[in-house]
Design a protein around this motif. Sequence first.
Motif, PDB file in Angstrom:
ATOM      1  N   TYR A 346      -9.487   4.689  -2.977  1.00  0.00           N
ATOM      2  CA  TYR A 346     -10.695   3.893  -3.196  1.00  0.00           C
ATOM      3  C   TYR A 346     -10.668   2.632  -2.333  1.00  0.00           C
ATOM      4  O   TYR A 346     -11.689   2.247  -1.735  1.00  0.00           O
ATOM      5  N   GLY A 347      -9.491   1.989  -2.244  1.00  0.00           N
ATOM      6  CA  GLY A 347      -9.370   0.792  -1.430  1.00  0.00           C
ATOM      7  C   GLY A 347      -9.660   1.068   0.034  1.00  0.00           C
ATOM      8  O   GLY A 347     -10.354   0.302   0.707  1.00  0.00           O
ATOM      9  N   GLU A 348      -9.135   2.200   0.540  1.00  0.00           N
ATOM     10  CA  GLU A 348      -9.396   2.575   1.927  1.00  0.00           C
ATOM     11  C   GLU A 348     -10.875   2.901   2.129  1.00  0.00           C
ATOM     12  O   GLU A 348     -11.485   2.521   3.129  1.00  0.00           O
ATOM     13  N   TRP A 349     -11.451   3.613   1.166  1.00  0.00           N
ATOM     14  CA  TRP A 349     -12.865   4.006   1.250  1.00  0.00           C
ATOM     15  C   TRP A 349     -13.788   2.790   1.211  1.00  0.00           C
ATOM     16  O   TRP A 349     -14.756   2.694   1.959  1.00  0.00           O
ATOM     17  N   LYS A 350     -13.440   1.829   0.364  1.00  0.00           N
ATOM     18  CA  LYS A 350     -14.299   0.658   0.168  1.00  0.00           C
ATOM     19  C   LYS A 350     -14.152  -0.368   1.286  1.00  0.00           C
ATOM     20  O   LYS A 350     -15.150  -0.937   1.764  1.00  0.00           O
ATOM     21  N   ASN A 351     -12.890  -0.598   1.740  1.00  0.00           N
ATOM     22  CA  ASN A 351     -12.642  -1.693   2.677  1.00  0.00           C
ATOM     23  C   ASN A 351     -12.159  -1.246   4.048  1.00  0.00           C
ATOM     24  O   ASN A 351     -12.010  -2.086   4.943  1.00  0.00           O
ATOM     25  N   GLY A 352     -11.877   0.048   4.206  1.00  0.00           N
ATOM     26  CA  GLY A 352     -11.373   0.543   5.477  1.00  0.00           C
ATOM     27  C   GLY A 352      -9.919   0.218   5.718  1.00  0.00           C
ATOM     28  O   GLY A 352      -9.404   0.397   6.823  1.00  0.00           O
ATOM     29  N   ILE A 353      -9.220  -0.273   4.692  1.00  0.00           N
ATOM     30  CA  ILE A 353      -7.814  -0.658   4.817  1.00  0.00           C
ATOM     31  C   ILE A 353      -7.008   0.083   3.759  1.00  0.00           C
ATOM     32  O   ILE A 353      -7.339   0.037   2.570  1.00  0.00           O
ATOM     33  N   ARG A 354      -5.943   0.755   4.199  1.00  0.00           N
ATOM     34  CA  ARG A 354      -5.130   1.532   3.280  1.00  0.00           C
ATOM     35  C   ARG A 354      -3.759   0.871   3.131  1.00  0.00           C
ATOM     36  O   ARG A 354      -2.938   0.910   4.041  1.00  0.00           O
ATOM     37  N   ASN A 355      -3.509   0.252   1.987  1.00  0.00           N
ATOM     38  CA  ASN A 355      -2.233  -0.399   1.707  1.00  0.00           C
ATOM     39  C   ASN A 355      -1.570   0.299   0.525  1.00  0.00           C
ATOM     40  O   ASN A 355      -1.632  -0.176  -0.614  1.00  0.00           O
ATOM     41  N   GLU A 356      -0.927   1.467   0.789  1.00  0.00           N
ATOM     42  CA  GLU A 356      -0.322   2.203  -0.317  1.00  0.00           C
ATOM     43  C   GLU A 356       0.738   1.382  -1.043  1.00  0.00           C
ATOM     44  O   GLU A 356       0.796   1.342  -2.263  1.00  0.00           O
ATOM     45  N   GLY A 357       1.612   0.728  -0.236  1.00  0.00           N
ATOM     46  CA  GLY A 357       2.702  -0.008  -0.850  1.00  0.00           C
ATOM     47  C   GLY A 357       2.208  -1.097  -1.776  1.00  0.00           C
ATOM     48  O   GLY A 357       2.683  -1.240  -2.904  1.00  0.00           O
ATOM     49  N   LEU A 358       1.237  -1.879  -1.310  1.00  0.00           N
ATOM     50  CA  LEU A 358       0.725  -2.972  -2.122  1.00  0.00           C
ATOM     51  C   LEU A 358      -0.037  -2.436  -3.332  1.00  0.00           C
ATOM     52  O   LEU A 358       0.067  -2.978  -4.433  1.00  0.00           O
ATOM     53  N   THR A 359      -0.799  -1.357  -3.139  1.00  0.00           N
ATOM     54  CA  THR A 359      -1.519  -0.773  -4.267  1.00  0.00           C
ATOM     55  C   THR A 359      -0.558  -0.229  -5.302  1.00  0.00           C
ATOM     56  O   THR A 359      -0.732  -0.415  -6.514  1.00  0.00           O
ATOM     57  N   PHE A 360       0.490   0.441  -4.835  1.00  0.00           N
ATOM     58  CA  PHE A 360       1.457   1.008  -5.771  1.00  0.00           C
ATOM     59  C   PHE A 360       2.346  -0.058  -6.401  1.00  0.00           C
ATOM     60  O   PHE A 360       3.122   0.254  -7.319  1.00  0.00           O
ATOM     61  N   SER A 361       2.234  -1.294  -5.923  1.00  0.00           N
ATOM     62  CA  SER A 361       2.948  -2.363  -6.610  1.00  0.00           C
ATOM     63  C   SER A 361       2.432  -2.522  -8.032  1.00  0.00           C
ATOM     64  O   SER A 361       3.114  -3.086  -8.890  1.00  0.00           O
ATOM     65  N   ALA A 362       1.221  -2.002  -8.290  1.00  0.00           N
ATOM     66  CA  ALA A 362       0.694  -2.017  -9.659  1.00  0.00           C
ATOM     67  C   ALA A 362       1.608  -1.252 -10.590  1.00  0.00           C
ATOM     68  O   ALA A 362       1.822  -1.645 -11.739  1.00  0.00           O
ATOM     69  N   THR A 363       2.167  -0.142 -10.088  1.00  0.00           N
ATOM     70  CA  THR A 363       3.037   0.659 -10.939  1.00  0.00           C
ATOM     71  C   THR A 363       4.313  -0.094 -11.269  1.00  0.00           C
ATOM     72  O   THR A 363       4.722  -0.167 -12.422  1.00  0.00           O
ATOM     73  N   SER A 364       4.936  -0.650 -10.239  1.00  0.00           N
ATOM     74  CA  SER A 364       6.193  -1.352 -10.461  1.00  0.00           C
ATOM     75  C   SER A 364       5.963  -2.676 -11.182  1.00  0.00           C
ATOM     76  O   SER A 364       6.695  -3.048 -12.093  1.00  0.00           O
TER      77      SER A 364
END
Length: 445
Positions: A346-364
């Motif tokens: 969704y972040g990539e779709w909405k903003n054109g930027i894909r930050n998997e590591g930062l997004t997955f920081s939600a899990t940790s």
Amino acid sequence: MNHKVSLREKIAFALGDVGCNFIWTVVGSFLTLYYTDSVGISAAVVGTIMLITRILDGVSDLGMGVIIDHTHTRWGKARPWVLITAPLMGIGLILTFSVPNWLSENGKIAYAVVTYILLAVIIFTACNLAYSTLTALITGRQDDRTSMTSIRYILVYAVMILISYTTMPLVEDFGWTGMSVIFGIAGMICLLITFFGTKERNIENKKNTDDNISIAKSFILLLKNKYFIVITILFVVNFINMGLTGGVGIYFARDFLGNSALYGTMTFANYIPIMIGLFAFPGLAGKFGKWKCMLVGYILEAAGYLIILLAPTSFPMVLLGLAVRGIGHVPNSAGIYAMVADVADYGEWKNGIRNEGLTFSATSFGTKIGTGIGSAVVGWGLALGNYVGGATVQSASALESIKALYTYIPLAVTLVGIIAILNGNIDKIYPTIEKDLLERRKSKE
């Protein structure tokens, strides 16, 4: 993006979380007991140590997310960190459960703080966040992500049951340090299997133009992603409850049901329904969507706590409540991790930027803050009830605190989860996200 993941690779991926739980389940379920009853640190101090460490830990998660997003090697972005931290996880566990007896009271507290921070804030953060990020990097297929997380949790709950039955017997035979050596080696082996058995494929561009985006802008974009906020809240909710029930479970078995050995059976009753349900979850999620399944799951978890409250000293009723809670936790364990990968899309779709590591920081971040709050509340709650470590019989106030920590407080936290999930239905827009991202990536080829 749409690579089909083999069963062999899914199992190799799942073993990484098994390895993490050989470390973290032992810490979450038994470290408070070790500190209060074996080392002799007061419950109030233990609670404070847990909370302060996990707050630091939550901050380190965000930093590690940025590091992963800026990591580029022939092994990928996340896998190198799994390799580096695999042996460190075992070493950290051993150090944590090896407080020297010859230290003074303040010396023991200082040792506990340093080793716990080393394990939780540095080692576990780097390992678990990198591992979780692999969910989005291995494939872009939503069905594969769901089945990967289902297999992951089938194996995770199996090892949790194993740990609940074997930890105290291992402590009796080999001591706390000996137990940690055994589980530490097992965790390291599982993590190495994940490194060698998986491959990162779902990377938009190996040169990753996102490196040109400032860290500050990355955080701003992330905080504008409402689904990131919702998923973070859900992680905090889930892991507060895991910190509470895991940390006080053995106390509840000993002081309410009369036998600490029943803790293994309690864990079995809770986790076996989860393991069985995880086989069915991919099909249910495909038919009804993850969001609907998770909403029903939180309602069932609340019902489970209510059943236990009806008769907290009745072993059959406690087992029934745990089983109902386990059924409810099925979508909230597998679904939530698969949903984080959707949030990254969704972040990539909405903003054109894909930050998997930062997004997955939600899990940790959610894992650490949640279990930190849960573990801290366990320590403070026991202290508030005048719990006496090592005492044969506890006071009425201590028993009431144990009951509240195991039932009332988790029930209230679960209600927060219900409110959060009602505001986070990403399923209704995900087909559009998936279609648009696939077209964008094809146009760049």
